[in-house]
Write an enzyme that holds these catalytic residues in place. Structure first.
Site, PDB file in Angstrom:
ATOM      1  N   ILE A  21      28.581  45.894  40.777  1.00  0.00           N
ATOM      2  CA  ILE A  21      29.850  45.953  40.461  1.00  0.00           C
ATOM      3  C   ILE A  21      30.964  45.426  40.855  1.00  0.00           C
ATOM      4  O   ILE A  21      32.352  45.041  40.192  1.00  0.00           O
ATOM      5  CB  ILE A  21      29.875  47.030  39.019  1.00  0.00           C
ATOM      6  CG1 ILE A  21      31.602  47.789  39.768  1.00  0.00           C
ATOM      7  CG2 ILE A  21      29.163  47.509  37.745  1.00  0.00           C
ATOM      8  CD1 ILE A  21      31.316  48.499  37.762  1.00  0.00           C
ATOM      9  N   GLY A  70      34.488  45.514  48.699  1.00  0.00           N
ATOM     10  CA  GLY A  70      35.879  45.063  49.550  1.00  0.00           C
ATOM     11  C   GLY A  70      35.675  45.574  51.345  1.00  0.00           C
ATOM     12  O   GLY A  70      34.207  45.406  50.625  1.00  0.00           O
ATOM     13  N   LYS A 111      32.668  55.081  43.797  1.00  0.00           N
ATOM     14  CA  LYS A 111      33.249  53.781  45.044  1.00  0.00           C
ATOM     15  C   LYS A 111      32.885  54.542  46.715  1.00  0.00           C
ATOM     16  O   LYS A 111      33.303  55.701  46.377  1.00  0.00           O
ATOM     17  CB  LYS A 111      34.790  53.672  44.426  1.00  0.00           C
ATOM     18  CG  LYS A 111      35.800  53.071  46.274  1.00  0.00           C
ATOM     19  CD  LYS A 111      37.056  53.155  46.026  1.00  0.00           C
ATOM     20  CE  LYS A 111      36.975  52.011  44.640  1.00  0.00           C
ATOM     21  NZ  LYS A 111      38.212  51.234  44.769  1.00  0.00           N
ATOM     22  N   ASP A 115      49.336  49.060  46.265  1.00  0.00           N
ATOM     23  CA  ASP A 115      48.457  47.656  46.708  1.00  0.00           C
ATOM     24  C   ASP A 115      48.351  47.275  45.158  1.00  0.00           C
ATOM     25  O   ASP A 115      47.085  46.864  44.366  1.00  0.00           O
ATOM     26  CB  ASP A 115      47.211  48.428  46.624  1.00  0.00           C
ATOM     27  CG  ASP A 115      46.201  46.863  47.542  1.00  0.00           C
ATOM     28  OD1 ASP A 115      46.730  46.086  46.997  1.00  0.00           O
ATOM     29  OD2 ASP A 115      44.881  46.917  47.300  1.00  0.00           O
TER      30      ASP A 115
END
Length: 844
Positions: A28, A31, A51, A151
């Site tokens: 999904i 990076g 992740k 971020d």
């Protein structure tokens, strides 16, 4: 060994692959150094996001060290996410040869980035304030834990479909930045201090939130129009964003100029968040939340209160870069030379010949430094050269070369340093002073060229400042002429680049001023009820220039005009007694703009039309059809229809309600059945209907309880079951569901008790409780817990054997364990036993 050698690219995961107990469903996101997967946890019947942190293949950092740092950061995320509803929860960290995996909450819903990319118009003010407030609550929690996000961007703000907001990736941004260049999506929102070597605190996150708020309230089209200077170069956007953020004079247009519908207070609030000097910014998420509540009466769940944290001081930026301070090199070298001058101690001070020799040696060393300084100058390292020349002049005050000439060289170096610092007049003065020194007698032309360059640069800087002032004062034509005149003087390439920047800024601000003036004129015409004039004005402007804000206002005015014309057409049809034409026109108007009043008007027209048709059917003796029309008319308040319906209602109407109720019961639609029973009871009390209604209510709550059980919501299931028993305490199906809920509660009680004993290493009692739970329900969960407990018991017995040096007993137990579970712990214990008691040949 480098990470390159240790960490080849990991194998790509596929649908159906497993990470521990989690089954991969689909990718999904991805990076620079991570991939995000959607996975399913069958044990807990839920979806999770995983992740995958890819190994560092840059060679910059040891992979083991990186994993350890990620583990520490994930623990912070795990601790914070468990306690705050606006932070994504982290459940676990898993390691295997495919990488490091962080298991976290799966948020079913889009990110703010997806919403902004899909709907490029300005967001509703209260909706945007709600997002800002919820994000601020999340930041308030992580800042209280001394964590800085670093971020924050729309892609890291997730919006669940069932409401709320989740902040993700907090705490990991620093590690990500060390492994991979920041993405364009990140640089777009980063605070100026993140690009400089200076302290960074929580105010950097508030700057990013300000940029996000600006984009939401302006709309992405208008946002990109406002920053078109940055966005026009697709290849170098990261660098251009960095330059814009760190340029203290570069300012975004006030939000209210971009979106006139925004209040001045909100425009000012966003502007304060976007202040480039941290000291001028809103200082904390708590302060931001208080401002939102005070000025906009928007509550972001005020019961959530994070501890206040005083803002940490940050050095303010200095717009004029001073010459760097002197290093410690000068006093150190002076000390060395002076020690050489007196060198050796008291005994040699009385020896004239040795003293002369020491002085000669010291001067020779100084001349070496003098030549080294000249080499620094030749390499254009003017700072190092100036320090050495100054040191020599201080240490040898009466030496022609090491005093006079070194001073002249130091002055010349200062001229270059002043030039680099853009202090051109001081540079020219320094070069003029150096020109008087004898040491440069053969180098006058070069010095005079330097003086000319400094004078020209000073003159150029003065004119540039004049142009800056003209642009600031809005004198764009004068600035344009000054730029053209300056181009005609044959400037250098560097000066041409500056002129290009000034020209670009002048044209940009001129265009903005024209847009602002045009929008103001159009708004004035609109306020004077001359909307057609405002539309013509804006359409005429499109022949000369295009602006997102102008186009947005033009579209809005045209939409308003079409809407008003369509509504007028509908009202005319109403007056002409043409209800169908009126309804069609009102529907077209609602296609332009949703308006509750128009929907209400359509409903009333339909009600009156149904009333008229019902009366005609009634006159024709078609009572059933007439009744249906009167009921249709009663979708809105219509006293005449109610009176007509009452006049023709008979006993068979009651039967119709009862038939509908029983049909709904047969279909399992108990809520509709209850409503229809209520309709039947309007004709008067009836014990049989009351009994049927009670039975339907029991079935409704029983069905609701079963649905909750299927979803695993046992508290809600018990509550629904209690409602059923209030009505009928002896209902068999309710009793059966209650027994099932009781078994589930008893099962969970033993599981919880077993877990508690296991945490206390009371393995026998833990296993006993798990076995009790299995007697109630033999689930995969309880079987796994029993297996783990038995394994832990065997390992504990093995370690006791080893502690008493019963190596054969320990080896036997380990062999038993290995038949069902072989892992690193078992291998290590086997190795320890074999080392302490090597196996005989017959045992190998």
């Amino acid at each position: 060994m480098t990470a390159n050698a240790q960490n080849p690219a990991p194998p790509q995961l596929q649908r159906g692959d497993r990470i521990d107990k989690f089954e991969i469903i689909e990718q999904i996101g991805a990076g620079g150094m991570s991939i995000v997967w959607k996975a399913y946890d069958k044990l807990l019947d839920r979806h999770v996001a995983i992740k995958q942190i890819l190994p560092d293949r840059s060679g910059n950092q040891d992979d083991g060290e990186l994993r350890e740092r990620f583990r520490r950061e994930v623990q912070t995320q795990k601790r914070l996410g468990q306690t705050h509803k606006h932070l994504v929860r982290v459940f676990d960290v898993i390691e295997d040869n495919r990488g490091l995996f962080i298991v976290m909450e799966y948020v079913d819903g889009p990110s703010l980035e997806q919403i902004l990319a899909t709907n490029r118009k300005p967001m509703d003010e209260r909706q945007a304030l709600g997002i800002v407030g919820a994000a601020a609550l999340g930041l308030e929690a992580i800042h209280a834990a001394d964590v800085i996000h670093r971020d924050l961007k729309p892609a890291n703000l997730l919006l669940p479909r069932n409401g709320g907001l989740k902040v993700t990736d907090f705490g990991l941004a620093t590690l990500v930045a060390e492994q991979d260049a920041m993405s364009l999506g990140s640089v777009r929102y980063m605070a100026p201090e993140l690009f400089r070597e200076e302290p960074v605190d929580r105010r950097a996150d508030l700057y990013a939130l300000g940029m996000i708020a600006y984009e939401m309230l302006a709309g992405r089209d208008a946002f990109e129009e406002a920053f078109r200077i940055v966005l026009r170069d697709q290849r170098n956007q990261s660098l251009r964003w960095m330059k814009w953020h760190t340029n203290l004079r570069a300012k975004a247009p006030p939000l209210r100029e971009i979106n006139p519908k925004i209040s001045a207070t909100l425009s000012d609030l966003v502007g304060r968040l976007m202040e480039k000097d941290p000291a001028s910014r809103i200082q904390s998420a708590t302060e931001l939340l208080e401002a939102i509540r005070r000025h906009f009466a928007v509550s972001s769940e005020p019961e959530i209160r994070a501890p206040r944290v005083s803002p940490s001081p940050t050095a303010s930026a200095n717009p004029t870069a001073p010459l760097p301070k002197r290093s410690l090199l000068v006093p150190i070298l002076v000390g060395i030379i002076l020690l050489q001058l007196i060198g050796g101690g008291g005994y040699f001070l009385y020896r004239a010949q040795q003293k002369k020799s020491a002085v000669t040696q010291a001067r020779n060393n100084a001349l070496l430094i003098y030549r080294d300084a000249q080499a620094d100058y030749a390499r254009k390292d003017y700072r190092a050269a100036e320090e050495k020349f100054t040191m020599l002049a201080q240490a040898w005050p009466n030496d022609p070369t090491l005093d006079r000439d070194a001073k002249a060289w130091a002055i010349r170096c200062s001229g270059h340093l002043f030039f680099e610092a853009k202090q051109f007049e001081k540079a020219r003065d320094a070069f003029e002073e150096a020109d008087k020194a004898a040491v440069f007698a053969k180098d006058r032309d070069t010095l005079r060229q330097l003086m000319t360059q400094a004078s020209n640069a000073a003159a150029f800087a003065n004119i540039r400042n004049q142009i800056d002032k003209l642009i600031t004062e809005g004198k764009y034509a004068d600035a344009r002429q000054q730029i053209a005149d300056l181009r005609a003087t044959r400037p250098t390439e560097a000066e041409l680049r500056i002129l290009d920047g000034l020209a670009e800024r002048n044209e940009d601000q001129d265009a903005r001023a024209r847009v602002t003036n045009l929008i103001a004129r159009a708004n004035k015409l609109t306020a004077q009820d001359n909307r057609d004039g405002a539309i013509k004005l804006l359409e005429d402007s499109k022949r000369t220039f295009s602006s997102g804000a102008v186009n947005q206002l033009l579209d809005q005015l045209k939409e308003d005009r079409t809407f008003d014309q369509t509504v007028a057409e509908a009202r005319k049809a109403e007056d002409a007694n043409k209800p169908q034409e009126a309804i069609a026109a009102y529907r077209r108007a609602m296609g332009i703009r949703q308006d509750a009043k128009l929907k209400d008007r359509i409903d009333h027209i339909r009600s009156d039309l149904a009333l008229r048709e019902g009366r005609e059917l009634k006159r024709a003796g078609k009572l059933d059809e007439a009744r249906a029309k009167f009921i249709q008319a009663l979708k809105v308040e219509n006293p005449e229809a109610a009176a007509e319906l009452k006049s023709i209602e008979t006993a068979n109407q009651k039967s119709a309600f009862l038939a509908a109720a029983k049909a709904a019961v047969s279909a399992g639609d108990f809520e509709t059945a209850i409503s229809q029973f209520d309709n039947a009871l309007r004709f008067g009390p009836d014990p049989a209907i009351e009994a049927d209604k009670r039975a339907a209510r029991v079935r409704f709550y029983v069905k609701q309880s079963k649905d909750y059980m299927t979803q695993g919501q046992y508290d809600q299931a018990r509550a629904a079951l209690a409602e059923a028993r209030k009505i009928e305490s002896n209902d068999p199906e309710a009793k059966k569901i209650g027994e099932s809920l009781g078994r589930r509660a008893e099962y969970q009680k033993h599981i919880d008790a077993g877990d508690a004993f296991a945490r206390e290493s009371n393995l026998d009692d833990a296993k006993f409780e798990y076995l009790r739970a299995r007697e109630i329900a033999d689930t995969k969960e309880v079987r796994a817990k029993i297996d783990d407990t038995e394994y832990a018991q065997l390992i504990a017995r093995t370690k006791r054997f080893m502690a008493t040096e019963n190596w054969s007993g320990a080896r036997s137990l380990l062999q038993t364990i290995a038949r069902t579970r072989m892992n690193d712990e078992v291998r290590q214990l086997m190795a320890e036993v074999d080392k302490a008691d090597p196996p005989k040949d017959s045992e190998k």
